[in-house]
Design a protein around this motif. Structure first.
Motif, PDB file in Angstrom:
ATOM      1  N   GLY A  68       0.808  -1.219   0.000  1.00 13.25           N
ATOM      2  CA  GLY A  68       0.000   0.000   0.000  1.00 13.25           C
ATOM      3  C   GLY A  68       0.838   1.264   0.000  1.00 13.25           C
ATOM      4  N   LEU A  69       1.993   1.182   0.626  1.00  9.65           N
ATOM      5  CA  LEU A  69       2.859   2.353   0.738  1.00  9.65           C
ATOM      6  C   LEU A  69       3.335   2.845  -0.627  1.00  9.65           C
ATOM      7  CD1 LEU A  69       4.468   4.177   2.808  1.00  9.65           C
ATOM      8  CD2 LEU A  69       6.345   2.540   2.514  1.00  9.65           C
ATOM      9  N   VAL A  70       3.760   1.920  -1.466  1.00  9.23           N
ATOM     10  CA  VAL A  70       4.326   2.316  -2.758  1.00  9.23           C
ATOM     11  C   VAL A  70       3.321   3.115  -3.598  1.00  9.23           C
ATOM     12  CG1 VAL A  70       5.246   1.459  -4.948  1.00  9.23           C
ATOM     13  CG2 VAL A  70       6.072   0.501  -2.783  1.00  9.23           C
ATOM     14  N   PRO A  71       2.102   2.611  -3.810  1.00  7.62           N
ATOM     15  CA  PRO A  71       1.173   3.410  -4.631  1.00  7.62           C
ATOM     16  C   PRO A  71       0.690   4.685  -3.963  1.00  7.62           C
ATOM     17  CG  PRO A  71       0.078   1.420  -3.840  1.00  7.62           C
ATOM     18  CD  PRO A  71       1.520   1.279  -3.490  1.00  7.62           C
ATOM     19  N   VAL A  72       0.486   4.673  -2.643  1.00  4.09           N
ATOM     20  CA  VAL A  72      -0.046   5.879  -2.007  1.00  4.09           C
ATOM     21  C   VAL A  72       1.006   6.980  -1.948  1.00  4.09           C
ATOM     22  CG1 VAL A  72       0.455   5.506   0.471  1.00  4.09           C
ATOM     23  CG2 VAL A  72      -1.665   6.627  -0.207  1.00  4.09           C
ATOM     24  N   VAL A  73       2.260   6.608  -1.762  1.00  4.87           N
ATOM     25  CA  VAL A  73       3.315   7.618  -1.720  1.00  4.87           C
ATOM     26  C   VAL A  73       3.499   8.265  -3.088  1.00  4.87           C
ATOM     27  CG1 VAL A  73       5.826   7.907  -1.506  1.00  4.87           C
ATOM     28  CG2 VAL A  73       4.535   6.777   0.302  1.00  4.87           C
ATOM     29  N   GLU A  74       3.249   7.535  -4.163  1.00  4.45           N
ATOM     30  CA  GLU A  74       3.347   8.132  -5.488  1.00  4.45           C
ATOM     31  C   GLU A  74       2.337   9.261  -5.644  1.00  4.45           C
ATOM     32  OE1 GLU A  74       4.646   9.109  -9.204  1.00  4.45           O
ATOM     33  OE2 GLU A  74       5.603   7.945  -7.609  1.00  4.45           O
ATOM     34  N   HIS A  75       1.119   9.065  -5.148  1.00  4.15           N
ATOM     35  CA  HIS A  75       0.121  10.147  -5.170  1.00  4.15           C
ATOM     36  C   HIS A  75       0.566  11.319  -4.297  1.00  4.15           C
ATOM     37  CE1 HIS A  75      -3.230   8.203  -7.366  1.00  4.15           C
ATOM     38  NE2 HIS A  75      -2.780   7.071  -6.830  1.00  4.15           N
TER      39      HIS A  75
END
Length: 273
Positions: A125-132
């Motif tokens: 979850g961290l990888v996609p949310v941090v991109e936003h």
């Protein structure tokens, strides 16, 4: 520049592992603060009653079911929250499990499952949310660890290993997250009365009711620093104990748990494939 701290007026709070225990209570507390809270739990762990309980609060709770170990689906869940509810400004990675790992009965799949849920469940979850968050140039990420990260305890080789890894993850990411205006915090609670701690074989000094624990967590998210830990009467002695020479630390833990006097409880299991 003052590092960003999430605010309910800015967007959505996302909580994983929200069907019970700390995650459920956190979601309720955040809704009471006015957040729109996206709650992720397994498909067979519905949060219908939580939605009803929070219906009259300033914020609201919305279900986004997902297995945190499913990397592609976690990315789709982040996209669904962003598109359907609003920008995720606060991501709290709380999903976790506890599998006792006594040294006389080790099973590879217990270690693998612990890391799949507790550690990679965060990464997925961290990888996609941090991109936003990176694109918006602001965000707030909270990783839920444990005081068991400070040193090794009996039967916690898997669980404690995941929590130590979470602390190192947060420390390592902070260098670059600060430059991107993304606040990262790690919360290392003491012993909290949840279905997870019911599996614990060890003494649990300072066991806290879950509601009191999550209120402390919310206060720490709003005003705390990099690490939030509580209750102090438990967490700080353990933190200091973890700084002592390891032989002395192990002696103290052995003495307080009477571990040497405990018989081995060997459960014969088939060899790992």
């Amino acid at each position: 520049m003052t590092l960003y701290r999430a605010d309910p007026n800015h967007g959505v709070a996302w909580v994983t592992g929200g069907s019970s225990g700390i995650g459920r209570s956190l979601a309720r507390d955040l809704a009471s603060q006015g957040y729109a809270v996206a709650v992720t739990a397994l498909d067979d762990d519905p949060i219908d009653t939580l939605i009803v309980e929070t219906a009259q609060m300033p914020g609201k709770v919305v279900s986004f079911p997902c297995d945190v170990t499913d990397e592609p689906r976690m990315a789709r869940t982040v996209a669904a929250i962003e598109n359907g509810l609003g920008p995720i400004v606060l991501a709290i990675f709380n999903a976790g499990n506890y599998i006792s790992t006594p040294g006389e009965s080790l099973v590879v799949k217990d270690f693998r499952r612990s890391f799949e849920v507790n550690y990679f469940g965060i990464i997925n979850g961290l990888v996609p949310v941090v991109e936003h968050m990176r694109v918006r140039a602001r965000g707030h990420v909270v990783l839920v660890g444990s005081v068991t990260a400070y040193f090794g305890w009996p039967t916690t080789a898997a669980y404690g290993g995941t929590k130590a890894a979470i602390n190192i993850l947060a420390e390592s990411l902070k260098y670059d997250f600060d430059k991107m205006n993304i606040r990262v915090q790690v919360i290392n609670p003491g012993f909290v009365d949840t279905p997870l701690t019911e599996k614990n074989m060890l003494p649990m000094p300072g066991l806290m009711p879950v509601g009191r624990a999550t209120r402390r967590m919310v206060r720490g998210i709003k005003s705390g620093g990099f690490e939030v830990t509580f209750p102090y009467r438990t967490s700080w002695p353990l933190k200091i104990l973890g700084m002592l020479p390891r032989p002395l630390c192990r002696w103290v833990i052995g003495l307080t748990t009477s571990w040497k006097a405990r018989p081995l409880h060997y459960e014969r299991k088939p060899p790992n494939k």
